[in-house]
Design a protein around this motif. Structure first.
Motif, PDB file in Angstrom:
ATOM      1  N   GLU A   1      30.673  71.048 -17.890  1.00 17.02           N
ATOM      2  CA  GLU A   1      31.286  71.104 -16.703  1.00 17.02           C
ATOM      3  C   GLU A   1      31.129  71.460 -15.404  1.00 17.02           C
ATOM      4  OE1 GLU A   1      35.641  70.864 -17.750  1.00 17.02           O
ATOM      5  OE2 GLU A   1      33.334  69.424 -18.729  1.00 17.02           O
ATOM      6  N   GLY A   2      30.290  72.104 -14.957  1.00 16.29           N
ATOM      7  CA  GLY A   2      29.860  72.010 -13.794  1.00 16.29           C
ATOM      8  C   GLY A   2      29.113  71.650 -12.936  1.00 16.29           C
ATOM      9  N   GLY A   3      28.494  70.405 -13.666  1.00 15.84           N
ATOM     10  CA  GLY A   3      27.911  68.959 -13.411  1.00 15.84           C
ATOM     11  C   GLY A   3      28.887  67.649 -13.200  1.00 15.84           C
ATOM     12  N   THR A   4      30.317  68.009 -13.896  1.00 16.58           N
ATOM     13  CA  THR A   4      30.918  66.539 -14.044  1.00 16.58           C
ATOM     14  C   THR A   4      32.292  67.147 -13.711  1.00 16.58           C
ATOM     15  OG1 THR A   4      31.212  66.871 -16.646  1.00 16.58           O
ATOM     16  CG2 THR A   4      29.088  65.728 -15.442  1.00 16.58           C
ATOM     17  N   ARG A   5      32.937  68.107 -13.915  1.00 19.26           N
ATOM     18  CA  ARG A   5      34.357  68.144 -13.110  1.00 19.26           C
ATOM     19  C   ARG A   5      33.770  67.917 -11.698  1.00 19.26           C
ATOM     20  NH1 ARG A   5      38.466  72.763 -15.986  1.00 19.26           N
ATOM     21  NH2 ARG A   5      40.146  72.608 -14.721  1.00 19.26           N
ATOM     22  N   GLY A   6      34.841  67.732 -10.509  1.00 20.46           N
ATOM     23  CA  GLY A   6      34.560  67.816  -9.966  1.00 20.46           C
ATOM     24  C   GLY A   6      35.892  68.097  -9.202  1.00 20.46           C
ATOM     25  N   VAL A   7      35.259  68.437  -7.231  1.00 21.26           N
ATOM     26  CA  VAL A   7      36.260  69.042  -6.720  1.00 21.26           C
ATOM     27  C   VAL A   7      36.991  67.797  -6.328  1.00 21.26           C
ATOM     28  CG1 VAL A   7      36.899  70.200  -4.856  1.00 21.26           C
ATOM     29  CG2 VAL A   7      34.951  70.886  -5.904  1.00 21.26           C
ATOM     30  N   ALA A   8      38.031  67.689  -6.323  1.00 22.02           N
ATOM     31  CA  ALA A   8      38.901  66.356  -5.172  1.00 22.02           C
ATOM     32  C   ALA A   8      40.809  66.424  -5.152  1.00 22.02           C
ATOM     33  CB  ALA A   8      39.160  65.609  -6.244  1.00 22.02           C
ATOM     34  N   PHE A   9      40.957  65.999  -4.743  1.00 21.69           N
ATOM     35  CA  PHE A   9      42.528  66.129  -4.056  1.00 21.69           C
ATOM     36  C   PHE A   9      42.620  64.987  -3.448  1.00 21.69           C
ATOM     37  CE2 PHE A   9      40.889  68.150  -0.454  1.00 21.69           C
ATOM     38  CZ  PHE A   9      41.542  67.389   0.666  1.00 21.69           C
ATOM     39  N   VAL A  10      44.083  64.742  -3.588  1.00 27.02           N
ATOM     40  CA  VAL A  10      44.867  63.135  -2.481  1.00 27.02           C
ATOM     41  C   VAL A  10      45.429  64.068  -1.285  1.00 27.02           C
ATOM     42  CG1 VAL A  10      44.540  61.680  -3.808  1.00 27.02           C
ATOM     43  CG2 VAL A  10      46.475  62.887  -3.862  1.00 27.02           C
ATOM     44  N   HIS A  11      45.842  63.200  -0.527  1.00 23.43           N
ATOM     45  CA  HIS A  11      46.722  63.775   0.691  1.00 23.43           C
ATOM     46  C   HIS A  11      47.948  62.892   0.813  1.00 23.43           C
ATOM     47  CE1 HIS A  11      47.559  65.245   4.968  1.00 23.43           C
ATOM     48  NE2 HIS A  11      47.932  66.566   4.709  1.00 23.43           N
ATOM     49  N   GLY A  12      48.469  62.901   1.801  1.00 21.74           N
ATOM     50  CA  GLY A  12      49.196  61.254   1.988  1.00 21.74           C
ATOM     51  C   GLY A  12      50.630  61.147   1.935  1.00 21.74           C
ATOM     52  N   THR A  13      51.428  60.351   3.137  1.00 21.31           N
ATOM     53  CA  THR A  13      53.419  60.950   2.485  1.00 21.31           C
ATOM     54  C   THR A  13      53.327  60.286   1.382  1.00 21.31           C
ATOM     55  OG1 THR A  13      53.210  59.094   4.375  1.00 21.31           O
ATOM     56  CG2 THR A  13      53.870  60.954   4.961  1.00 21.31           C
ATOM     57  N   MET A  14      52.747  59.368   0.921  1.00 22.73           N
ATOM     58  CA  MET A  14      53.032  58.212  -0.203  1.00 22.73           C
ATOM     59  C   MET A  14      52.790  59.316  -1.596  1.00 22.73           C
ATOM     60  SD  MET A  14      50.636  55.142  -2.152  1.00 22.73           S
ATOM     61  CE  MET A  14      50.771  54.114  -0.457  1.00 22.73           C
ATOM     62  N   PHE A  15      51.804  60.510  -2.007  1.00 20.07           N
ATOM     63  CA  PHE A  15      52.069  61.595  -2.044  1.00 20.07           C
ATOM     64  C   PHE A  15      53.096  62.406  -2.198  1.00 20.07           C
ATOM     65  CE2 PHE A  15      47.793  59.521  -1.362  1.00 20.07           C
ATOM     66  CZ  PHE A  15      47.682  59.003  -2.401  1.00 20.07           C
ATOM     67  N   GLN A  16      54.328  62.603  -1.297  1.00 20.06           N
ATOM     68  CA  GLN A  16      55.006  63.847  -0.820  1.00 20.06           C
ATOM     69  C   GLN A  16      55.881  64.026  -2.631  1.00 20.06           C
ATOM     70  OE1 GLN A  16      57.689  61.937   1.856  1.00 20.06           O
ATOM     71  NE2 GLN A  16      58.942  60.634   0.783  1.00 20.06           N
ATOM     72  N   ASN A  17      56.248  63.136  -3.220  1.00 21.01           N
ATOM     73  CA  ASN A  17      56.479  63.975  -4.556  1.00 21.01           C
ATOM     74  C   ASN A  17      55.811  64.928  -5.227  1.00 21.01           C
ATOM     75  OD1 ASN A  17      59.362  62.295  -3.810  1.00 21.01           O
ATOM     76  ND2 ASN A  17      58.150  61.035  -5.586  1.00 21.01           N
ATOM     77  N   ARG A  18      54.377  65.154  -5.121  1.00 24.14           N
ATOM     78  CA  ARG A  18      53.651  66.251  -5.968  1.00 24.14           C
ATOM     79  C   ARG A  18      53.053  66.600  -4.931  1.00 24.14           C
ATOM     80  NH1 ARG A  18      50.633  64.304 -11.459  1.00 24.14           N
ATOM     81  NH2 ARG A  18      51.496  66.488 -11.334  1.00 24.14           N
ATOM     82  N   ALA A  19      53.746  66.429  -3.787  1.00 23.32           N
ATOM     83  CA  ALA A  19      52.631  67.929  -2.610  1.00 23.32           C
ATOM     84  C   ALA A  19      53.093  69.126  -3.094  1.00 23.32           C
ATOM     85  CB  ALA A  19      53.497  67.321  -1.193  1.00 23.32           C
ATOM     86  N   GLY A  20      51.781  70.274  -2.792  1.00 27.19           N
ATOM     87  CA  GLY A  20      51.203  71.381  -3.282  1.00 27.19           C
ATOM     88  C   GLY A  20      51.310  71.097  -4.623  1.00 27.19           C
ATOM     89  N   GLN A  21      51.310  70.304  -5.966  1.00 29.44           N
ATOM     90  CA  GLN A  21      51.259  70.602  -7.271  1.00 29.44           C
ATOM     91  C   GLN A  21      50.039  70.424  -7.577  1.00 29.44           C
ATOM     92  OE1 GLN A  21      53.431  67.984  -9.092  1.00 29.44           O
ATOM     93  NE2 GLN A  21      55.223  68.550  -7.792  1.00 29.44           N
TER      94      GLN A  21
END
Length: 422
Positions: free
Chosen positions: A180-200
């Protein structure tokens, strides 16, 4: 116009010679997104098409982000963006840089180890650089119409691997390994398109290859023309329209020149020779150096909503990826209850049914795998000939060859031990 643009992108990915496919895939991802947006603009769509900023951080570790609970790494901009956007906590990459990139297309005194301290400083500079990008978008009035994706290309190179000091703790191992340390990645998306899931925090399964169709759809493209790439648009998941990911499995790796392989199906993960072509020296759990000499960073549970916490490393932890029954270096984990891969269940009869289902899916992928081009080493390609920069070195149309060269074998020599049972 959409149809002609989409057909062009479709041809780009499917009618490309083997010698050009890598370049086209990297370059084509962003070109097709721009073409889709341009087509929508020419079509006078009522909704303005978004800008897309994709930030791919090299060898960025799971524990190198404040929003994953680290108190050692200072990433205020990333933390704020992640909190305003959607954190992707079940996101996977490939274990090494090149395949992930192809698939996608301040010093701190609270760390005693100078090598780790330098790394932490570089991460802070990354955070500052991203702040500059965000501020520029804001000043131009474009931020509200911009999708920002942050992703690592693989896990951090930990504990000196590649002379680097990223950290993935409590996840096991790091770059170059199937753990998992080699393949589970840090990631996020940001933008008004995703406002329904903001902070989740999203736990839906997503793979790095899914960005192409996802961003293509976000830019206005027709998914029918990128439907057979083996990846999925997860735009509905990211926007909250549908919280069930279309993806149920991730092929971690399938090395045709050795017996190294790995796959995650649902909550279960199977690996055989997870060290692949490395020498196997970095397959453990590596805590980040702490504030005092020879101390380690203290992990505090429930620091953030996206933190993975497994407690102390158990005294009875099974370090080996080995089956007593088969005599093969293989392991099987239930990641839902054991995300840190402490307990190898490969010989546990209670998991025979689940294990067989996973092995059936691995067998499927093996059955359709296309043997890769594996040209001989050409000393003319050595970066030393180009000022230590990787650079095109030949116009020979035969490079790479159309078939695997004769010196290749199913088990070439290397640093790993991935062929010991062949």
């Amino acid at each position: 116009m959409f149809r002609s643009i989409d057909e062009s992108c479709h041809k780009m990915f499917h009618n490309t010679s083997p010698s050009k496919i890598l370049f086209s895939f990297i370059w084509g991802t962003f070109v097709c997104l721009q073409l889709a947006a341009d087509a929508a603009s020419d079509n006078n769509d009522k909704q303005q098409q978004p800008n897309i900023v994709f930030i791919l951080a090299d060898d960025y570790g799971w524990n190198d982000a404040g929003f994953h609970g680290s108190k050692q790494v200072y990433t205020p901009v990333l933390d704020e963006m992640a909190s305003e956007g959607l954190i992707l906590n079940n996101y996977y990459t490939l274990p090494m840089c090149t395949p992930s990139r192809a698939a996608l297309m301040t010093v701190f005194q609270n760390v005693w180890d100078v090598r780790r301290r330098k790394y932490v400083g570089v991460v802070n500079e990354l955070d500052t650089a991203i702040e500059q990008i965000v501020n520029k978008l804001q000043s131009k009035g474009e931020l509200d119409n911009t999708i920002i994706v942050f992703s690592t290309d693989n896990g951090g190179a930990a504990n000196g691997f590649d002379n680097n000091w990223g950290n993935n703790f409590p996840l096991r191992s790091g770059k170059g390994y199937f753990y998992e340390g080699g393949t589970r990645g840090v990631a996020f998306v940001h933008g008004t398109m995703f406002q329904n899931r903001a902070g989740q925090v999203s736990t839906e399964l997503i793979h790095i290859t899914d960005w192409l169709p996802t961003l293509y759809e976000a830019a206005g493209g027709d998914l029918r023309y990128v439907s057979d790439l083996g990846s999925y648009s997860v735009l509905d998941v990211l926007t909250g329209k549908n919280l069930t990911s279309p993806r149920s499995e991730v092929l971690v790796n399938l090395n045709p020149y050795s017996t190294a392989k790995g796959i995650k199906v649902g909550r279960y993960k199977y690996m055989r020779h997870p060290e692949d072509n490395t020498d196997g020296s970095y397959d453990s759990w590596y805590q980040a150096p702490g504030p005092l000499p020879f101390s380690n960073e203290t992990m505090v549970p429930n620091t953030t909503s996206s933190q993975v916490y497994c407690g102390d490393i158990p005294s009875n932890v099974n370090f080996s990826c080995y089956s007593e029954k088969s005599g093969i270096d293989e392991c099987f984990y239930d990641l839902e209850v054991d995300p840190c891969e402490f307990y190898n269940l490969i010989d546990n009869p209670d998991y025979d049914s689940e294990r067989q289902k996973v092995m059936d899916r691995l067998a499927y992928w093996e059955s359709i795998q296309v043997e890769p081009i594996y040209p001989p080493v050409d000393p003319e390609a050595d970066p030393v000939n180009f000022g230590y920069v990787w650079n095109p070195w030949t116009n020979d149309p035969r490079i790479p060859p159309n078939t695997v060269n004769s010196h290749s074998s199913k088990c070439p020599g290397g640093k790993g031990n991935t062929c010991d049972e062949m």
